[in-house]
Design a protein around this motif. Structure first.
Motif, PDB file in Angstrom:
ATOM      1  N   ASP A  52      26.117 -21.038   1.927  1.00 48.35           N
ATOM      2  CA  ASP A  52      25.219 -21.242   0.793  1.00 48.35           C
ATOM      3  C   ASP A  52      23.761 -21.303   1.244  1.00 48.35           C
ATOM      4  O   ASP A  52      22.867 -20.822   0.546  1.00 48.35           O
ATOM      5  CB  ASP A  52      25.582 -22.513   0.032  1.00 48.35           C
ATOM      6  N   ASP A  53      23.505 -21.900   2.426  1.00 49.65           N
ATOM      7  CA  ASP A  53      22.144 -21.932   2.964  1.00 49.65           C
ATOM      8  C   ASP A  53      21.664 -20.535   3.320  1.00 49.65           C
ATOM      9  O   ASP A  53      20.504 -20.188   3.087  1.00 49.65           O
ATOM     10  CB  ASP A  53      22.053 -22.835   4.203  1.00 49.65           C
ATOM     11  N   GLN A  54      22.534 -19.711   3.899  1.00 52.17           N
ATOM     12  CA  GLN A  54      22.159 -18.325   4.220  1.00 52.17           C
ATOM     13  C   GLN A  54      21.724 -17.594   2.957  1.00 52.17           C
ATOM     14  O   GLN A  54      20.687 -16.929   2.936  1.00 52.17           O
ATOM     15  CB  GLN A  54      23.326 -17.571   4.850  1.00 52.17           C
ATOM     16  N   VAL A  55      22.513 -17.727   1.909  1.00 51.90           N
ATOM     17  CA  VAL A  55      22.200 -17.060   0.648  1.00 51.90           C
ATOM     18  C   VAL A  55      20.879 -17.591   0.094  1.00 51.90           C
ATOM     19  O   VAL A  55      20.018 -16.811  -0.333  1.00 51.90           O
ATOM     20  CB  VAL A  55      23.351 -17.227  -0.370  1.00 51.90           C
ATOM     21  N   ALA A  56      20.687 -18.905   0.120  1.00 53.85           N
ATOM     22  CA  ALA A  56      19.458 -19.502  -0.411  1.00 53.85           C
ATOM     23  C   ALA A  56      18.232 -19.018   0.354  1.00 53.85           C
ATOM     24  O   ALA A  56      17.209 -18.653  -0.240  1.00 53.85           O
ATOM     25  CB  ALA A  56      19.548 -21.028  -0.372  1.00 53.85           C
ATOM     26  N   VAL A  57      18.317 -18.998   1.681  1.00 54.37           N
ATOM     27  CA  VAL A  57      17.185 -18.550   2.511  1.00 54.37           C
ATOM     28  C   VAL A  57      16.898 -17.079   2.247  1.00 54.37           C
ATOM     29  O   VAL A  57      15.745 -16.689   2.011  1.00 54.37           O
ATOM     30  CB  VAL A  57      17.459 -18.808   4.007  1.00 54.37           C
TER      31      VAL A  57
END
Length: 123
Positions: A52-57
């Motif tokens: 989810d952090d990868q997608v957000a970044v």
């Protein structure tokens, strides 16, 4: 133990650094990998990201990209087996048309990442 998600401020900070790295990769006609970006960015880039952090970044990297231009996030290297899924999620989050089928999404992502005329913009 589940890893804590990045704060919104950290997502913005990391995205700014990743955007610079991806623009440089586009100018040099290279793809980028998370491991290479971590080495280049040092302490700015967390050692690990949740999916989810990868997608957000990555969504933050391309949030202001015009709809008719290549997403910089397409340059995240194909060596990462989750990249097609991440690209698919980022593209959807940004309102881009992307196939539902993961193989078709991978094909679109690879075409975007390797299309030299699109990369010209970052020279």
């Amino acid at each position: 133990m589940e890893r804590e998600r990045l704060t919104e401020a950290k997502v913005t900070e990391v995205a700014a650094a990743v955007r610079g790295t991806l623009k440089k990769a586009a100018r040099e006609r290279f793809t980028a990998s998370w491991s290479r970006m971590r080495r280049q960015l040092g302490s700015t880039c967390p050692i690990t990201f949740t999916p989810d952090d990868q997608v957000a970044v990555l969504a933050q990297v391309d949030v202001h990209m015009p709809i008719d231009e290549l997403l910089l996030t397409a340059l995240v290297a194909a060596t990462d087996t989750t990249s097609a899924s991440v690209f698919q999620q980022v593209a959807r989050r940004l309102g881009r048309a992307v196939p539902d089928d993961i193989q078709a999404a991978r094909s679109q992502w690879e075409t975007d990442a390797l299309h030299p005329q699109q990369l010209h913009h970052y020279r």
